[in-house]
Design an enzyme around this catalytic site. Structure first.
Site, PDB file in Angstrom:
ATOM      1  N   ASN A 107      -4.168   4.975   2.277  1.00  0.00           N
ATOM      2  CA  ASN A 107      -5.276   4.087   1.502  1.00  0.00           C
ATOM      3  C   ASN A 107      -6.695   4.927   1.422  1.00  0.00           C
ATOM      4  O   ASN A 107      -6.758   5.970   1.957  1.00  0.00           O
ATOM      5  CB  ASN A 107      -5.421   2.964   2.414  1.00  0.00           C
TER       6      ASN A 107
ATOM      7  N   CYS B  89       3.663   0.792  -1.115  1.00  0.00           N
ATOM      8  CA  CYS B  89       2.577   0.652  -2.296  1.00  0.00           C
ATOM      9  C   CYS B  89       3.523   0.442  -3.386  1.00  0.00           C
ATOM     10  O   CYS B  89       4.027   1.306  -3.980  1.00  0.00           O
ATOM     11  CB  CYS B  89       1.548   1.726  -2.262  1.00  0.00           C
ATOM     12  N   GLY B  90       3.659  -0.781  -3.985  1.00  0.00           N
ATOM     13  CA  GLY B  90       4.580  -0.991  -5.221  1.00  0.00           C
ATOM     14  C   GLY B  90       3.946  -0.112  -6.316  1.00  0.00           C
ATOM     15  O   GLY B  90       5.056   0.373  -7.091  1.00  0.00           O
TER      16      GLY B  90
ATOM     17  N   ASN C 216       4.465  -4.329   3.963  1.00  0.00           N
ATOM     18  CA  ASN C 216       2.812  -4.113   4.454  1.00  0.00           C
ATOM     19  C   ASN C 216       2.669  -5.742   4.466  1.00  0.00           C
ATOM     20  O   ASN C 216       3.136  -6.622   3.651  1.00  0.00           O
ATOM     21  CB  ASN C 216       2.164  -3.611   3.521  1.00  0.00           C
TER      22      ASN C 216
ATOM     23  N   ARG D 169      -6.037  -3.998   1.829  1.00  0.00           N
ATOM     24  CA  ARG D 169      -6.361  -3.581   3.177  1.00  0.00           C
ATOM     25  C   ARG D 169      -6.326  -1.850   2.851  1.00  0.00           C
ATOM     26  O   ARG D 169      -5.885  -1.335   2.485  1.00  0.00           O
ATOM     27  CB  ARG D 169      -5.177  -3.621   3.956  1.00  0.00           C
TER      28      ARG D 169
ATOM     29  N   CYS E 124      -2.148  -4.556  -7.868  1.00  0.00           N
ATOM     30  CA  CYS E 124      -1.281  -4.239  -6.742  1.00  0.00           C
ATOM     31  C   CYS E 124       0.024  -4.861  -6.561  1.00  0.00           C
ATOM     32  O   CYS E 124       0.293  -6.053  -6.804  1.00  0.00           O
ATOM     33  CB  CYS E 124      -2.026  -5.128  -5.202  1.00  0.00           C
TER      34      CYS E 124
END
Length: 286
Positions: free
Chosen positions: A82, A91-92, A170, A222, A230
């Site tokens: 991140n 993370c898509g 997540n 986050r 996202c």
């Protein structure tokens, strides 16, 4: 695993995005790069660094201790960080950008491949590019897990909403709202109660139902802040919608950075499809 050595004075990088959700890709095939949280924060700074929502270190599974157990199943591991330097499980959009990078760099061929993540293996399909379009990238996101902790409430702006926990590899807290303007400024994390529901933080989605199979949302991610898109959040929003009794099918999910497609399949799994492009490359001093 290859021994760690002094990192180069200039580190190659690529910059890519999926629907405006942007990432810095650091090629490190042999696992020789030691990447600190401070390095990630510096790289992602939009004024003094390259600027991004996160960093994707492209490393061979066999060369990284976190992925070595998956090396027999896939060559490449997505080491996602991140923007605040913390490791991310999944993370898509990031995995779709990484797949596009690996194809563009000649490491793999277009088509179907498997990548390792901290949440396990993911199957990705990279379409062949055309003269004027990179082609969509699809990732099998697996089955969402819900419900989670009960009694979750999300507050932002002057409003509060009940939220549903969704685990997409997540954690997510999904709140349905009447107007996407109501959460206000999402540069700071929304308040989530009870405070012990997410000891390591949570990504929060504010979702508007625009019609059958059509959602719009804003996301506070986050460790990042508000992002323009996202991928796991889009899937979490669809999962929460299905939990209310909506049917499975193909959902359109609109976000500030663009549009993603989520196929909610009859077996409970989800596929995420959208654009993924590499827009720049160069070297950077770490």
């Amino acid at each position: 695993m290859s021994a760690r050595v002094a990192r180069p004075a200039q580190q190659p990088f690529a910059k890519g995005h999926g629907a405006g959700n942007d990432f810095i890709v650091l090629p490190d095939p042999d696992g020789r790069l030691t990447l600190s949280a401070a390095d990630v924060v510096s790289l992602c700074d939009r004024r003094t660094g390259i600027g991004a929502d996160g960093v994707l270190r492209a490393v061979r599974s066999a060369a990284d201790p976190e992925a070595a157990a998956m090396a027999s199943d896939t060559e490449w591991f997505m080491d996602y960080r991140n923007a605040d330097g913390t490791p991310g499980q999944m993370c898509g959009n990031g995995i779709r950008v990484l797949a596009r990078y690996l194809v563009d760099a000649g490491h793999i061929q277009p088509g179907t491949l498997t990548l390792a993540t901290r949440s396990g293996l993911r199957t990705v399909h990279v379409a062949h590019r055309t003269a004027d379009y990179d082609g969509p990238v699809t990732v099998d996101m697996g089955r969402p897990r819900l419900p989670g902790p009960p009694g979750i409430t999300v507050s932002a702006g002057a409003h509060s909403w009940p939220a549903l926990h969704v685990d997409m590899g997540n954690p997510h807290a999904v709140a349905f709202v009447d107007d996407l303007r109501h959460p206000g400024d999402l540069s700071s994390p929304p308040n989530v109660t009870p405070p012990d529901a997410y000891p390591h933080g949570v990504t929060v989605e504010f979702v508007v139902r625009r019609g059958p199979y059509d959602l719009a949302l804003r996301v506070h991610e986050r460790g990042v802040g508000e992002t323009r898109a996202c991928g796991t959040g889009a899937c979490a929003a669809v999962a929460a919608t299905l939990h209310t009794g909506a049917p499975a099918g193909i959902y359109t999910v609109g976000m500030p950075g663009g549009q993603l497609r989520v196929d909610a399949l009859a077996d409970g799994s989800m596929e995420l499809t959208g654009p993924a492009a590499i827009v720049a490359s160069g070297t950077v001093r770490l």
